[in-house]
Motif scaffolding. Structure first.
Motif, PDB file in Angstrom:
ATOM      1  N   TYR A 200       0.830  -1.202   0.000  1.00  0.00           N
ATOM      2  CA  TYR A 200       0.000   0.000   0.000  1.00  0.00           C
ATOM      3  C   TYR A 200       0.865   1.252   0.000  1.00  0.00           C
ATOM      4  N   ASN A 201       1.928   1.246   0.823  1.00  0.00           N
ATOM      5  CA  ASN A 201       2.816   2.405   0.863  1.00  0.00           C
ATOM      6  C   ASN A 201       3.481   2.643  -0.489  1.00  0.00           C
ATOM      7  N   SER A 202       3.889   1.565  -1.146  1.00  0.00           N
ATOM      8  CA  SER A 202       4.507   1.694  -2.470  1.00  0.00           C
ATOM      9  C   SER A 202       3.530   2.284  -3.475  1.00  0.00           C
ATOM     10  N   ALA A 203       2.266   1.835  -3.410  1.00  0.00           N
ATOM     11  CA  ALA A 203       1.253   2.349  -4.332  1.00  0.00           C
ATOM     12  C   ALA A 203       1.000   3.836  -4.105  1.00  0.00           C
ATOM     13  N   VAL A 204       0.945   4.252  -2.830  1.00  0.00           N
ATOM     14  CA  VAL A 204       0.707   5.665  -2.520  1.00  0.00           C
ATOM     15  C   VAL A 204       1.870   6.528  -3.005  1.00  0.00           C
ATOM     16  N   ILE A 205       3.100   6.072  -2.772  1.00  0.00           N
ATOM     17  CA  ILE A 205       4.272   6.831  -3.215  1.00  0.00           C
ATOM     18  C   ILE A 205       4.295   6.941  -4.730  1.00  0.00           C
ATOM     19  N   LEU A 206       3.978   5.838  -5.430  1.00  0.00           N
ATOM     20  CA  LEU A 206       3.936   5.870  -6.894  1.00  0.00           C
ATOM     21  C   LEU A 206       2.860   6.827  -7.393  1.00  0.00           C
ATOM     22  N   CYS A 207       1.685   6.800  -6.758  1.00  0.00           N
ATOM     23  CA  CYS A 207       0.608   7.715  -7.157  1.00  0.00           C
ATOM     24  C   CYS A 207       1.023   9.166  -6.980  1.00  0.00           C
ATOM     25  N   GLN A 208       1.763   9.454  -5.900  1.00  0.00           N
ATOM     26  CA  GLN A 208       2.225  10.816  -5.675  1.00  0.00           C
ATOM     27  C   GLN A 208       3.209  11.256  -6.755  1.00  0.00           C
ATOM     28  N   LYS A 209       4.075  10.333  -7.180  1.00  0.00           N
ATOM     29  CA  LYS A 209       5.015  10.657  -8.258  1.00  0.00           C
ATOM     30  C   LYS A 209       4.271  10.928  -9.560  1.00  0.00           C
ATOM     31  N   ILE A 210       3.252  10.106  -9.841  1.00  0.00           N
ATOM     32  CA  ILE A 210       2.459  10.299 -11.053  1.00  0.00           C
ATOM     33  C   ILE A 210       1.746  11.648 -11.016  1.00  0.00           C
ATOM     34  N   LYS A 211       1.223  12.003  -9.828  1.00  0.00           N
ATOM     35  CA  LYS A 211       0.558  13.295  -9.686  1.00  0.00           C
ATOM     36  C   LYS A 211       1.533  14.436  -9.932  1.00  0.00           C
ATOM     37  N   THR A 212       2.746  14.311  -9.422  1.00  0.00           N
ATOM     38  CA  THR A 212       3.766  15.344  -9.607  1.00  0.00           C
ATOM     39  C   THR A 212       4.128  15.503 -11.078  1.00  0.00           C
ATOM     40  N   MET A 213       4.114  14.406 -11.803  1.00  0.00           N
ATOM     41  CA  MET A 213       4.433  14.440 -13.234  1.00  0.00           C
ATOM     42  C   MET A 213       3.296  15.021 -14.059  1.00  0.00           C
ATOM     43  N   GLY A 214       2.095  15.087 -13.471  1.00  0.00           N
ATOM     44  CA  GLY A 214       0.960  15.666 -14.186  1.00  0.00           C
ATOM     45  C   GLY A 214       0.394  14.774 -15.274  1.00  0.00           C
ATOM     46  N   VAL A 215       0.470  13.474 -15.094  1.00  0.00           N
ATOM     47  CA  VAL A 215       0.007  12.549 -16.143  1.00  0.00           C
ATOM     48  C   VAL A 215      -1.117  11.651 -15.631  1.00  0.00           C
ATOM     49  N   GLU A 216      -1.852  12.103 -14.596  1.00  0.00           N
ATOM     50  CA  GLU A 216      -2.895  11.247 -14.036  1.00  0.00           C
ATOM     51  C   GLU A 216      -3.919  10.806 -15.064  1.00  0.00           C
ATOM     52  N   LYS A 217      -4.280  11.710 -15.975  1.00  0.00           N
ATOM     53  CA  LYS A 217      -5.355  11.391 -16.918  1.00  0.00           C
ATOM     54  C   LYS A 217      -4.946  10.313 -17.925  1.00  0.00           C
ATOM     55  N   TYR A 218      -3.657  10.014 -18.011  1.00  0.00           N
ATOM     56  CA  TYR A 218      -3.199   8.967 -18.923  1.00  0.00           C
ATOM     57  C   TYR A 218      -3.060   7.614 -18.258  1.00  0.00           C
ATOM     58  N   VAL A 219      -3.320   7.577 -16.951  1.00  0.00           N
ATOM     59  CA  VAL A 219      -3.138   6.347 -16.187  1.00  0.00           C
ATOM     60  C   VAL A 219      -4.490   5.705 -15.910  1.00  0.00           C
ATOM     61  N   GLY A 220      -4.613   4.433 -16.150  1.00  0.00           N
ATOM     62  CA  GLY A 220      -5.851   3.707 -15.814  1.00  0.00           C
ATOM     63  C   GLY A 220      -7.034   4.124 -16.662  1.00  0.00           C
TER      64      GLY A 220
END
Length: 224
Positions: A200-220
């Motif tokens: 769970y911690n790994s998933a949260v950290i990865l999600c935060q990195k994705i958010k920082t990159m600004g590419v959320e809309k391309y994921v999932g």
């Protein structure tokens, strides 16, 4: 289990297994919280707790004894309590929280009030908040928050982070990991919880990195 709220997300931090069913008592809560306070001694920590049964997380952490103990430890806290508890302001009679007239879209903040009729536990602040209708939806219950953070705004803004805790506990249960369905005994349950915590911690950290990159809309992309 205690969790750490980070960037409005919650990650598992520390837990203890009890050899009983039902809620923990104040001694067990102190034993759970003390190591975490020591771990975070270099930071300003605020303990969030909830005593309502409709909550996934921390629903037993809303006692005045816990609040008094945290005050003695000089730790800030915000604990959601039931509306059927009594309070007493200076030079006034005891009154139920439910009789304070809190309605949707209203709020209040009371300083230095006695909470419950138990003696010798000190005074606290009470923040009352009932969010008005939002996007056509109306919250069915108000928040009554026992706190020592000092202001209404910080009490409400900080307690909103509890939503991340709710999400984490649901993910650990029916939302994904189905921990409550595990037939493991205590010897195997601890390693299982540890694996879930790492995942769970790994998933949260990865999600935060994705958010920082600004590419959320391309994921999932659910449509592809």
């Amino acid at each position: 289990m205690l969790s750490l709220v980070w960037e409005k997300r919650s990650i598992p931090l520390y837990w203890r297994l009890l050899d009983k069913r039902g809620c923990s008592n104040i001694c067990e809560q102190q034993a759970l919280i003390t190591p975490v306070l020591e771990l975070l001694s270099d930071y300003e920590a605020i303990v969030l707790g909830d005593s309502l049964r409709d909550s996934f997380a921390s629903r037993e952490f809303g006692s005045v004894k816990l609040a008094s103990w945290l005050c003695n430890k000089q730790v800030k806290f915000i604990l959601r309590v039931k509306q059927g508890r009594y309070i007493q302001s200076e030079n006034s009679d005891y009154i139920l929280l439910s009789d304070l007239g809190l309605l949707p879209g209203t709020s209040f903040y009371l300083s230095d009030v006695k909470f419950t009729k138990q003696k010798g536990l000190g005074t606290f602040d009470i923040a009352g908040y009932w969010r008005g209708k939002y996007q056509g939806k109306q919250e069915d219950k108000a928040w009554y928050l026992l706190t020592n953070v000092g202001t209404f705004k910080q009490s409400i803004d900080t307690f909103k982070c509890r939503n991340g805790i709710e999400t984490m506990f649901k993910d650990c249960k029916s939302g994904g990991y189905y921990l409550e369905r595990s037939p493991a005994n205590n010897q195997r349950l601890n390693p299982l919880i540890l694996l879930i915590a790492f995942a769970y911690n790994s998933a949260v950290i990865l999600c935060q990195k994705i958010k920082t990159m600004g590419v959320e809309k391309y994921v999932g992309r659910l449509t592809e």
